[in-house]
Write a protein that holds these residues in place. Structure first.
Motif, PDB file in Angstrom:
ATOM      1  N   ARG A   1       0.660  -1.082  -0.087  1.00 33.21           N
ATOM      2  CA  ARG A   1       0.041   0.007  -0.178  1.00 33.21           C
ATOM      3  C   ARG A   1       0.955   1.176  -0.007  1.00 33.21           C
ATOM      4  NH1 ARG A   1      -3.823  -1.340   3.782  1.00 33.21           N
ATOM      5  NH2 ARG A   1      -5.503  -1.423   2.033  1.00 33.21           N
ATOM      6  N   ALA A   2       1.917   1.323   0.780  1.00 38.52           N
ATOM      7  CA  ALA A   2       2.799   2.536   0.974  1.00 38.52           C
ATOM      8  C   ALA A   2       3.520   2.666  -0.503  1.00 38.52           C
ATOM      9  CB  ALA A   2       3.718   2.154   2.123  1.00 38.52           C
ATOM     10  N   CYS A   3       4.135   1.566  -0.918  1.00 34.51           N
ATOM     11  CA  CYS A   3       4.933   1.782  -2.240  1.00 34.51           C
ATOM     12  C   CYS A   3       4.056   2.158  -3.294  1.00 34.51           C
ATOM     13  CB  CYS A   3       5.552   0.551  -2.529  1.00 34.51           C
ATOM     14  SG  CYS A   3       6.708   0.014  -1.218  1.00 34.51           S
ATOM     15  N   LEU A   4       2.783   1.309  -3.262  1.00 33.09           N
ATOM     16  CA  LEU A   4       2.010   1.842  -4.812  1.00 33.09           C
ATOM     17  C   LEU A   4       1.197   3.089  -4.607  1.00 33.09           C
ATOM     18  CD1 LEU A   4       0.199  -1.762  -5.087  1.00 33.09           C
ATOM     19  CD2 LEU A   4       2.300  -0.810  -6.428  1.00 33.09           C
ATOM     20  N   ARG A   5       1.104   3.579  -3.421  1.00 34.04           N
ATOM     21  CA  ARG A   5       0.471   4.879  -3.343  1.00 34.04           C
ATOM     22  C   ARG A   5       1.339   5.928  -3.625  1.00 34.04           C
ATOM     23  NH1 ARG A   5       0.254   5.780   2.478  1.00 34.04           N
ATOM     24  NH2 ARG A   5      -1.434   3.976   2.344  1.00 34.04           N
ATOM     25  N   GLU A   6       2.512   5.778  -3.931  1.00 29.23           N
ATOM     26  CA  GLU A   6       3.728   6.651  -4.473  1.00 29.23           C
ATOM     27  C   GLU A   6       4.040   6.638  -5.765  1.00 29.23           C
ATOM     28  OE1 GLU A   6       4.436   9.320  -2.324  1.00 29.23           O
ATOM     29  OE2 GLU A   6       3.323   8.445  -0.947  1.00 29.23           O
ATOM     30  N   SER A   7       3.731   5.515  -6.419  1.00 26.59           N
ATOM     31  CA  SER A   7       3.866   5.096  -7.554  1.00 26.59           C
ATOM     32  C   SER A   7       3.186   6.325  -8.785  1.00 26.59           C
ATOM     33  CB  SER A   7       3.179   3.783  -8.202  1.00 26.59           C
ATOM     34  OG  SER A   7       2.904   3.496  -9.351  1.00 26.59           O
ATOM     35  N   ASP A   8       4.109   6.639  -9.819  1.00 27.62           N
ATOM     36  CA  ASP A   8       3.581   7.618 -10.673  1.00 27.62           C
ATOM     37  C   ASP A   8       2.414   6.959 -11.375  1.00 27.62           C
ATOM     38  OD1 ASP A   8       5.398   9.397  -9.892  1.00 27.62           O
ATOM     39  OD2 ASP A   8       6.755   8.894 -11.414  1.00 27.62           O
ATOM     40  N   HIS A   9       2.565   5.514 -11.803  1.00 30.16           N
ATOM     41  CA  HIS A   9       1.550   4.866 -12.689  1.00 30.16           C
ATOM     42  C   HIS A   9       0.483   4.935 -11.912  1.00 30.16           C
ATOM     43  CE1 HIS A   9       3.253   3.713 -16.673  1.00 30.16           C
ATOM     44  NE2 HIS A   9       4.578   3.208 -15.855  1.00 30.16           N
ATOM     45  N   GLY A  10       0.563   4.596 -10.653  1.00 30.37           N
ATOM     46  CA  GLY A  10      -0.752   4.348  -9.728  1.00 30.37           C
ATOM     47  C   GLY A  10      -1.544   5.491  -9.696  1.00 30.37           C
ATOM     48  N   GLN A  11      -0.746   6.749  -9.791  1.00 27.65           N
ATOM     49  CA  GLN A  11      -1.401   8.003  -9.540  1.00 27.65           C
ATOM     50  C   GLN A  11      -2.032   8.499 -10.693  1.00 27.65           C
ATOM     51  OE1 GLN A  11       1.343  10.612  -7.713  1.00 27.65           O
ATOM     52  NE2 GLN A  11       1.626   9.705  -5.854  1.00 27.65           N
ATOM     53  N   ALA A  12      -1.476   8.101 -11.800  1.00 30.39           N
ATOM     54  CA  ALA A  12      -2.000   8.578 -13.042  1.00 30.39           C
ATOM     55  C   ALA A  12      -3.367   7.495 -13.398  1.00 30.39           C
ATOM     56  CB  ALA A  12      -1.011   8.326 -14.219  1.00 30.39           C
ATOM     57  N   ASP A  13      -3.283   6.293 -13.064  1.00 31.30           N
ATOM     58  CA  ASP A  13      -4.384   5.664 -13.264  1.00 31.30           C
ATOM     59  C   ASP A  13      -5.403   5.897 -12.413  1.00 31.30           C
ATOM     60  OD1 ASP A  13      -2.658   3.837 -14.976  1.00 31.30           O
ATOM     61  OD2 ASP A  13      -2.336   2.311 -13.257  1.00 31.30           O
ATOM     62  N   LEU A  14      -5.451   6.314 -11.217  1.00 31.97           N
ATOM     63  CA  LEU A  14      -6.441   6.636 -10.259  1.00 31.97           C
ATOM     64  C   LEU A  14      -6.852   8.021 -10.963  1.00 31.97           C
ATOM     65  CD1 LEU A  14      -7.972   6.157  -7.780  1.00 31.97           C
ATOM     66  CD2 LEU A  14      -6.292   7.215  -6.505  1.00 31.97           C
ATOM     67  N   ALA A  15      -6.223   9.121 -11.159  1.00 29.10           N
ATOM     68  CA  ALA A  15      -6.645  10.275 -11.821  1.00 29.10           C
ATOM     69  C   ALA A  15      -7.581  10.088 -13.137  1.00 29.10           C
ATOM     70  CB  ALA A  15      -5.509  11.365 -12.211  1.00 29.10           C
ATOM     71  N   ARG A  16      -6.940   9.073 -13.915  1.00 25.08           N
ATOM     72  CA  ARG A  16      -7.902   8.810 -15.326  1.00 25.08           C
ATOM     73  C   ARG A  16      -9.212   8.302 -14.694  1.00 25.08           C
ATOM     74  NH1 ARG A  16      -3.713   7.539 -17.845  1.00 25.08           N
ATOM     75  NH2 ARG A  16      -3.313   5.361 -16.937  1.00 25.08           N
ATOM     76  N   LEU A  17      -9.160   7.285 -13.713  1.00 25.24           N
ATOM     77  CA  LEU A  17     -10.263   6.570 -13.212  1.00 25.24           C
ATOM     78  C   LEU A  17     -11.452   7.500 -12.644  1.00 25.24           C
ATOM     79  CD1 LEU A  17     -11.853   3.841 -12.615  1.00 25.24           C
ATOM     80  CD2 LEU A  17     -10.811   4.061 -10.412  1.00 25.24           C
ATOM     81  N   GLN A  18     -10.718   8.721 -11.852  1.00 25.18           N
ATOM     82  CA  GLN A  18     -11.742   9.478 -11.210  1.00 25.18           C
ATOM     83  C   GLN A  18     -11.986  10.634 -12.434  1.00 25.18           C
ATOM     84  OE1 GLN A  18      -8.794  11.046  -8.247  1.00 25.18           O
ATOM     85  NE2 GLN A  18      -9.736   9.528  -6.743  1.00 25.18           N
ATOM     86  N   GLY A  19     -11.412  10.778 -13.341  1.00 27.90           N
ATOM     87  CA  GLY A  19     -12.004  11.514 -14.538  1.00 27.90           C
ATOM     88  C   GLY A  19     -13.043  11.029 -15.110  1.00 27.90           C
ATOM     89  N   PHE A  20     -13.342   9.865 -15.092  1.00 29.36           N
ATOM     90  CA  PHE A  20     -14.722   9.090 -15.786  1.00 29.36           C
ATOM     91  C   PHE A  20     -15.730   9.580 -14.850  1.00 29.36           C
ATOM     92  CE2 PHE A  20     -11.359   5.822 -16.971  1.00 29.36           C
ATOM     93  CZ  PHE A  20     -11.087   6.258 -18.207  1.00 29.36           C
ATOM     94  N   GLY A  21     -15.874  10.037 -13.573  1.00 27.71           N
ATOM     95  CA  GLY A  21     -16.783  10.705 -12.842  1.00 27.71           C
ATOM     96  C   GLY A  21     -17.251   9.381 -12.157  1.00 27.71           C
ATOM     97  N   ALA A  22     -18.194   9.804 -11.358  1.00 22.21           N
ATOM     98  CA  ALA A  22     -18.842   8.649 -10.649  1.00 22.21           C
ATOM     99  C   ALA A  22     -20.141   8.323 -11.320  1.00 22.21           C
ATOM    100  CB  ALA A  22     -19.577   9.525  -9.191  1.00 22.21           C
ATOM    101  N   GLY A  23     -20.739   7.112 -10.723  1.00 24.80           N
ATOM    102  CA  GLY A  23     -21.853   6.519 -11.479  1.00 24.80           C
ATOM    103  C   GLY A  23     -21.335   5.146 -12.100  1.00 24.80           C
ATOM    104  N   ASN A  24     -22.249   4.615 -12.977  1.00 23.01           N
ATOM    105  CA  ASN A  24     -21.945   3.460 -13.704  1.00 23.01           C
ATOM    106  C   ASN A  24     -21.183   3.749 -15.067  1.00 23.01           C
ATOM    107  OD1 ASN A  24     -22.163   0.912 -14.739  1.00 23.01           O
ATOM    108  ND2 ASN A  24     -24.331   0.674 -14.854  1.00 23.01           N
ATOM    109  N   ARG A  25     -19.958   3.432 -14.913  1.00 22.06           N
ATOM    110  CA  ARG A  25     -19.146   3.461 -16.240  1.00 22.06           C
ATOM    111  C   ARG A  25     -19.190   2.319 -17.123  1.00 22.06           C
ATOM    112  NH1 ARG A  25     -15.819   6.106 -11.854  1.00 22.06           N
ATOM    113  NH2 ARG A  25     -15.198   4.137 -10.969  1.00 22.06           N
ATOM    114  N   CYS A  26     -19.883   1.440 -16.514  1.00 21.14           N
ATOM    115  CA  CYS A  26     -20.233   0.325 -17.615  1.00 21.14           C
ATOM    116  C   CYS A  26     -21.199   0.319 -18.476  1.00 21.14           C
ATOM    117  CB  CYS A  26     -20.017  -1.161 -16.685  1.00 21.14           C
ATOM    118  SG  CYS A  26     -18.660  -1.239 -15.600  1.00 21.14           S
ATOM    119  N   ALA A  27     -22.197   1.231 -17.969  1.00 20.18           N
ATOM    120  CA  ALA A  27     -23.407   1.112 -19.022  1.00 20.18           C
ATOM    121  C   ALA A  27     -23.047   1.411 -20.272  1.00 20.18           C
ATOM    122  CB  ALA A  27     -24.407   2.050 -18.375  1.00 20.18           C
TER     123      ALA A  27
END
Length: 113
Positions: free
Chosen positions: A87-113
């Protein structure tokens, strides 16, 4: 010894670490969310999810046609021991932060519909 080798083998791939980072940050994600955040084909994401599940890291649940993954709440002892360091190592990962930002950019709600 085989289980120990499987555990460490499950952590040697960057895509699997990125999946773990997203699940540690969010709790639970649908396969389609992981595909979008990682920008990888469904077959690649599914293969890595199966590897993590077989190594004991993940649980899944089906809701209609969608499959959701989360960190296994009853992790084996060794997994549970490694989890805080991961958890500590992955939290600091550049890829991990970029992936999370991309995920959050899709917004809340059902992204699968």
């Amino acid at each position: 010894m085989r289980d120990l080798a499987r555990l460490f083998h499950s952590l040697e791939d960057e895509t699997r670490l990125r999946i773990l980072a997203l699940l540690l940050a969010t709790g639970e994600l649908c396969v389609c969310d992981l595909i979008a955040a990682l920008q990888l084909p469904q077959s690649t994401v599914s293969r890595h999810l199966a590897h993590l599940k077989n190594a004991g890291w993940l649980k899944d649940r089906r809701e209609g046609v969608w499959i959701y993954y989360a960190i296994e709440p009853a992790l084996p002892t060794l997994h549970d021991t490694l989890l805080p360091a991961l958890r500590a190592c992955l939290r600091e990962s550049d890829h991990g932060q970029a992936d999370l930002a991309r995920l959050q950019g899709f917004g809340a709600g059902n992204r699968c519909a």
